[in-house]
Design a protein around this motif. Sequence first.
Motif, PDB file in Angstrom:
ATOM      1  N   ASP A 164      20.077  18.756  70.844  1.00 51.13           N
ATOM      2  CA  ASP A 164      19.700  18.629  69.581  1.00 51.13           C
ATOM      3  C   ASP A 164      18.482  17.638  69.162  1.00 51.13           C
ATOM      4  N   ASN A 220      19.404  15.630  63.541  1.00 54.75           N
ATOM      5  CA  ASN A 220      20.547  15.630  63.860  1.00 54.75           C
ATOM      6  C   ASN A 220      21.047  15.094  64.987  1.00 54.75           C
ATOM      7  N   ASN A 235      27.524  13.273  65.791  1.00 56.21           N
ATOM      8  CA  ASN A 235      27.073  14.604  66.396  1.00 56.21           C
ATOM      9  C   ASN A 235      26.979  14.187  67.981  1.00 56.21           C
TER      10      ASN A 235
END
Length: 112
Positions: free
Chosen positions: A97, A101, A106
């Motif tokens: 990513d 992000n 994440n």
Amino acid sequence: MSELKELTTTEEFDQVWEKSTEGPIFVFKHSTTCPISANAFDEFQKYANTNGKEEPVYFLKVRESREVSNHIADVTGVKHQSPQLLLIQDKAVKWNDSHSNITIDNIEEAAL
């Protein structure tokens, strides 16, 4: 706590690529002149410092190590972006990513 190690040569990345057969490895591409990259690098460092694992985590400075950054894109087949985080395992990119992000949430989700 995982130790962050800087990649400065293509040979170092090739060793990381080979080592990925032993377990997952994160590689972060960092631009030292970009505030978005600085924020993403902070998130990545938080993950490395708090994940409770001893997994290998690496970073490179894309402006200072352009050849390494290009080599990573060539070897992995993942188009270069900065900032960019790659999770490599078994000589394949399992997740990647970029930009905003790259958050601790994440990263933790990708690492499961």
